[in-house]
Design a protein around this motif. Structure first.
Motif, PDB file in Angstrom:
ATOM      1  N   PRO A  68     -15.000  -2.058  -6.560  1.00  0.00           N
ATOM      2  CA  PRO A  68     -13.802  -2.282  -5.731  1.00  0.00           C
ATOM      3  C   PRO A  68     -13.843  -1.425  -4.468  1.00  0.00           C
ATOM      4  O   PRO A  68     -14.238  -0.259  -4.516  1.00  0.00           O
ATOM      5  N   GLU A  69     -13.446  -2.015  -3.359  1.00  0.00           N
ATOM      6  CA  GLU A  69     -13.446  -1.309  -2.083  1.00  0.00           C
ATOM      7  C   GLU A  69     -12.043  -0.850  -1.693  1.00  0.00           C
ATOM      8  O   GLU A  69     -11.862   0.217  -1.120  1.00  0.00           O
ATOM      9  N   LYS A  70     -11.045  -1.666  -2.018  1.00  0.00           N
ATOM     10  CA  LYS A  70      -9.666  -1.280  -1.740  1.00  0.00           C
ATOM     11  C   LYS A  70      -8.707  -2.139  -2.553  1.00  0.00           C
ATOM     12  O   LYS A  70      -9.103  -3.167  -3.115  1.00  0.00           O
ATOM     13  N   VAL A  71      -7.462  -1.687  -2.623  1.00  0.00           N
ATOM     14  CA  VAL A  71      -6.402  -2.439  -3.288  1.00  0.00           C
ATOM     15  C   VAL A  71      -5.323  -2.728  -2.249  1.00  0.00           C
ATOM     16  O   VAL A  71      -4.919  -1.827  -1.498  1.00  0.00           O
ATOM     17  N   THR A  72      -4.880  -3.964  -2.185  1.00  0.00           N
ATOM     18  CA  THR A  72      -3.823  -4.332  -1.249  1.00  0.00           C
ATOM     19  C   THR A  72      -2.606  -4.825  -2.022  1.00  0.00           C
ATOM     20  O   THR A  72      -2.720  -5.340  -3.123  1.00  0.00           O
ATOM     21  N   ALA A  73      -1.407  -4.651  -1.435  1.00  0.00           N
ATOM     22  CA  ALA A  73      -0.157  -5.108  -2.054  1.00  0.00           C
ATOM     23  C   ALA A  73       0.621  -5.930  -1.039  1.00  0.00           C
ATOM     24  O   ALA A  73       0.471  -5.747   0.180  1.00  0.00           O
ATOM     25  N   ASP A  74       1.454  -6.865  -1.534  1.00  0.00           N
ATOM     26  CA  ASP A  74       2.197  -7.722  -0.624  1.00  0.00           C
ATOM     27  C   ASP A  74       3.389  -7.005   0.021  1.00  0.00           C
ATOM     28  O   ASP A  74       4.016  -7.534   0.934  1.00  0.00           O
ATOM     29  N   LYS A  75       3.706  -5.779  -0.442  1.00  0.00           N
ATOM     30  CA  LYS A  75       4.768  -4.977   0.181  1.00  0.00           C
ATOM     31  C   LYS A  75       4.329  -3.520   0.162  1.00  0.00           C
ATOM     32  O   LYS A  75       3.647  -3.076  -0.754  1.00  0.00           O
ATOM     33  N   ASP A  76       4.728  -2.765   1.192  1.00  0.00           N
ATOM     34  CA  ASP A  76       4.440  -1.332   1.172  1.00  0.00           C
ATOM     35  C   ASP A  76       5.701  -0.503   1.013  1.00  0.00           C
ATOM     36  O   ASP A  76       5.626   0.709   0.790  1.00  0.00           O
ATOM     37  N   LYS A  77       6.872  -1.132   1.128  1.00  0.00           N
ATOM     38  CA  LYS A  77       8.134  -0.443   0.870  1.00  0.00           C
ATOM     39  C   LYS A  77       9.205  -1.463   0.502  1.00  0.00           C
ATOM     40  O   LYS A  77       9.211  -2.587   1.016  1.00  0.00           O
ATOM     41  N   ILE A  78      10.088  -1.076  -0.389  1.00  0.00           N
ATOM     42  CA  ILE A  78      11.187  -1.951  -0.793  1.00  0.00           C
ATOM     43  C   ILE A  78      12.438  -1.119  -1.016  1.00  0.00           C
ATOM     44  O   ILE A  78      12.361   0.082  -1.292  1.00  0.00           O
ATOM     45  N   GLU A  79      13.595  -1.773  -0.885  1.00  0.00           N
ATOM     46  CA  GLU A  79      14.882  -1.151  -1.174  1.00  0.00           C
ATOM     47  C   GLU A  79      15.564  -1.935  -2.281  1.00  0.00           C
ATOM     48  O   GLU A  79      15.614  -3.169  -2.232  1.00  0.00           O
ATOM     49  N   ILE A 108       5.821  -6.920  -7.494  1.00  0.00           N
ATOM     50  CA  ILE A 108       4.828  -6.594  -6.479  1.00  0.00           C
ATOM     51  C   ILE A 108       3.488  -7.200  -6.889  1.00  0.00           C
ATOM     52  O   ILE A 108       3.061  -7.065  -8.032  1.00  0.00           O
ATOM     53  N   GLN A 109       2.827  -7.872  -5.949  1.00  0.00           N
ATOM     54  CA  GLN A 109       1.513  -8.450  -6.197  1.00  0.00           C
ATOM     55  C   GLN A 109       0.445  -7.540  -5.590  1.00  0.00           C
ATOM     56  O   GLN A 109       0.475  -7.250  -4.397  1.00  0.00           O
ATOM     57  N   SER A 149       5.884   7.640  -9.540  1.00  0.00           N
ATOM     58  CA  SER A 149       5.972   9.092  -9.362  1.00  0.00           C
ATOM     59  C   SER A 149       7.201   9.656 -10.074  1.00  0.00           C
ATOM     60  O   SER A 149       7.245  10.844 -10.389  1.00  0.00           O
ATOM     61  N   ASP A 150       8.203   8.824 -10.320  1.00  0.00           N
ATOM     62  CA  ASP A 150       9.409   9.264 -11.022  1.00  0.00           C
ATOM     63  C   ASP A 150      10.056   8.062 -11.705  1.00  0.00           C
ATOM     64  O   ASP A 150      10.770   7.294 -11.063  1.00  0.00           O
ATOM     65  N   GLU A 151       9.803   7.919 -13.000  1.00  0.00           N
ATOM     66  CA  GLU A 151      10.336   6.770 -13.733  1.00  0.00           C
ATOM     67  C   GLU A 151      11.843   6.856 -13.945  1.00  0.00           C
ATOM     68  O   GLU A 151      12.463   5.874 -14.339  1.00  0.00           O
ATOM     69  N   LYS A 152      12.425   8.026 -13.702  1.00  0.00           N
ATOM     70  CA  LYS A 152      13.887   8.145 -13.795  1.00  0.00           C
ATOM     71  C   LYS A 152      14.576   7.497 -12.593  1.00  0.00           C
ATOM     72  O   LYS A 152      15.775   7.225 -12.615  1.00  0.00           O
ATOM     73  N   ILE A 153      13.791   7.277 -11.539  1.00  0.00           N
ATOM     74  CA  ILE A 153      14.319   6.598 -10.339  1.00  0.00           C
ATOM     75  C   ILE A 153      13.866   5.150 -10.295  1.00  0.00           C
ATOM     76  O   ILE A 153      14.671   4.233 -10.128  1.00  0.00           O
ATOM     77  N   ALA A 154      12.565   4.927 -10.472  1.00  0.00           N
ATOM     78  CA  ALA A 154      12.013   3.565 -10.463  1.00  0.00           C
ATOM     79  C   ALA A 154      10.892   3.474 -11.481  1.00  0.00           C
ATOM     80  O   ALA A 154       9.924   4.229 -11.412  1.00  0.00           O
ATOM     81  N   ALA A 155      11.040   2.582 -12.439  1.00  0.00           N
ATOM     82  CA  ALA A 155      10.012   2.355 -13.453  1.00  0.00           C
ATOM     83  C   ALA A 155       9.192   1.130 -13.070  1.00  0.00           C
ATOM     84  O   ALA A 155       9.673   0.253 -12.345  1.00  0.00           O
ATOM     85  N   VAL A 156       7.946   1.050 -13.559  1.00  0.00           N
ATOM     86  CA  VAL A 156       7.095  -0.095 -13.229  1.00  0.00           C
ATOM     87  C   VAL A 156       6.252  -0.472 -14.433  1.00  0.00           C
ATOM     88  O   VAL A 156       5.782   0.380 -15.185  1.00  0.00           O
ATOM     89  N   LYS A 157       6.066  -1.779 -14.622  1.00  0.00           N
ATOM     90  CA  LYS A 157       5.198  -2.315 -15.670  1.00  0.00           C
ATOM     91  C   LYS A 157       4.612  -3.627 -15.178  1.00  0.00           C
ATOM     92  O   LYS A 157       5.341  -4.559 -14.838  1.00  0.00           O
ATOM     93  N   ASP A 158       3.284  -3.674 -15.114  1.00  0.00           N
ATOM     94  CA  ASP A 158       2.571  -4.886 -14.688  1.00  0.00           C
ATOM     95  C   ASP A 158       3.090  -5.414 -13.353  1.00  0.00           C
ATOM     96  O   ASP A 158       3.200  -6.621 -13.145  1.00  0.00           O
ATOM     97  N   GLY A 159       3.411  -4.509 -12.449  1.00  0.00           N
ATOM     98  CA  GLY A 159       3.851  -4.912 -11.113  1.00  0.00           C
ATOM     99  C   GLY A 159       5.332  -5.198 -10.989  1.00  0.00           C
ATOM    100  O   GLY A 159       5.819  -5.467  -9.895  1.00  0.00           O
ATOM    101  N   LYS A 160       6.090  -5.152 -12.092  1.00  0.00           N
ATOM    102  CA  LYS A 160       7.542  -5.377 -12.034  1.00  0.00           C
ATOM    103  C   LYS A 160       8.233  -4.026 -11.954  1.00  0.00           C
ATOM    104  O   LYS A 160       8.129  -3.197 -12.858  1.00  0.00           O
ATOM    105  N   ILE A 161       8.972  -3.812 -10.856  1.00  0.00           N
ATOM    106  CA  ILE A 161       9.654  -2.549 -10.613  1.00  0.00           C
ATOM    107  C   ILE A 161      11.119  -2.684 -10.988  1.00  0.00           C
ATOM    108  O   ILE A 161      11.779  -3.655 -10.622  1.00  0.00           O
TER     109      ILE A 161
END
Length: 321
Positions: free
Chosen positions: A148-159, A168-169, A187-199
């Motif tokens: 792998p050379e890099k990882v890209t995402a369809d968003k870099d910030k969300i509110e 997130i893809q 970085s802090d699951e007490k603020i935002a949790a993530v699993k398989d790209g679902k925040i």
């Protein structure tokens, strides 16, 4: 140069050379075949590079063009050209699941590993009725993974607001990376949790979501998630309103001292009593921001009620309902 010396030079150059066994007592021109090892990545293709030339034999010793006499050099050059024009190459993979090869010698990597491909040179005899003994050599094929050379995402910030979710893809580049999977971290699951790209937004604050390549966790991308507090919900009632945007007024106490109610229901809604203006004569006028239908609060005489339940009970108590 004798054949023993030829083979030593070939091996030192990591090139495989094949000769028919044995040398005749007379000068005889025979085909020589060399092919280079191949390194290819999964999903990619590369052509086997081979070279067809000739050598000759005199009294049991074999000679190539490098150490032939002048006559031999000319004849070897001409014979090599003839072998190249008349010769036919065929290929066969020992393990197709690792590397496949087509009839033109193009190798395609299928799985990580090593295998060999046999290359056979067939040349018809001078009378055209048969073939010169086929020359066979093998090529080592090494198939490596696509890193792998890099990882890209369809968003870099969300509110998000507390309780909301977002998908997130993330994609590993290049497209045919051997292992395209990613690992998700917060970085802090007490603020935002993530699993398989679902925040999932948990509480107000800011967290960083990381999507890292499973094959190499140093190859990653980051998404900044800002979570806002969920607005306080005010329960609604069956409003008997004068219409959205209108002002409600009434008297809390008449000049004769009789108790009256005001602000029972309204199309206005404010926090507590902040939206009401005390007229100084026991009456109130609503001047708050119109938001929605619902119970705002009301007064009976000099008593103000924020709770609709308490207000209705007080109305009954004073015989005003």
């Amino acid at each position: 140069m004798k054949i023993q010396k030829i083979m030593a030079l070939v091996l030192s150059a990591v090139v495989i050379t094949a000769f028919p066994a044995g040398c005749a007592e007379k000068r005889e021109y025979l085909p020589e075949l060399m092919a280079e090892d191949v390194e290819v990545r999964i999903g990619e293709s590369q052509n086997i590079v081979s070279q067809i030339s000739a050598y000759y034999e005199i009294e049991g010793d074999c000679y190539t063009i490098d150490d032939a006499d002048e006559k031999g050099k000319e004849e070897l050059a001409a014979k090599s050209k003839e072998f190249q024009e008349k010769g036919k190459l065929s290929y066969e993979s020992e393990e197709i699941q690792i590397a496949a090869v087509d009839e033109t010698g193009i190798v395609t990597g299928n799985a990580v590993g090593t295998t060999t491909i046999s290359v056979t040179l067939t040349i018809p005899s001078e009378d055209g009725e048969g073939e010169i003994q086929p020359v066979v050599t093998t090529v080592k094929i090494t198939v490596s993974p696509i890193i792998p050379e890099k990882v890209t995402a369809d968003k870099d910030k969300i509110e998000l607001t507390e309780g909301e979710t977002a998908d997130i893809q993330a994609v590993v580049v290049p497209e045919y990376t051997t292992d395209p999977s990613v690992n998700w971290m917060s970085s802090d699951e007490k603020i935002a949790a993530v699993k398989d790209g679902k925040i999932t937004a948990v509480k107000a604050g800011t967290a960083t979501i990381t999507a890292a390549s499973h094959a190499d966790d140093s190859v990653k991308t980051e998404i900044t998630v800002t979570v806002k507090e969920k607005p306080v919900q005010v329960s609604s009632g069956n409003a008997a309103s004068s219409g959205s945007g209108s002002k409600n007024s009434g008297s809390g106490k008449s000049s004769s001292g009789e108790k009256k109610a005001t602000g029972k229901k309204s199309s206005q809604k404010s926090s507590g009593r902040n939206g009401w203006k005390d007229n100084g004569d026991g009456s109130y006028t609503f001047e708050g921001e119109v938001i929605d239908h619902g119970f705002i609060g009301g007064s009976i005489g000099d008593v103000w009620y924020d709770s609709e339940e308490e207000y209705n009970a007080a109305l009954k108590e004073h015989g005003l309902s």
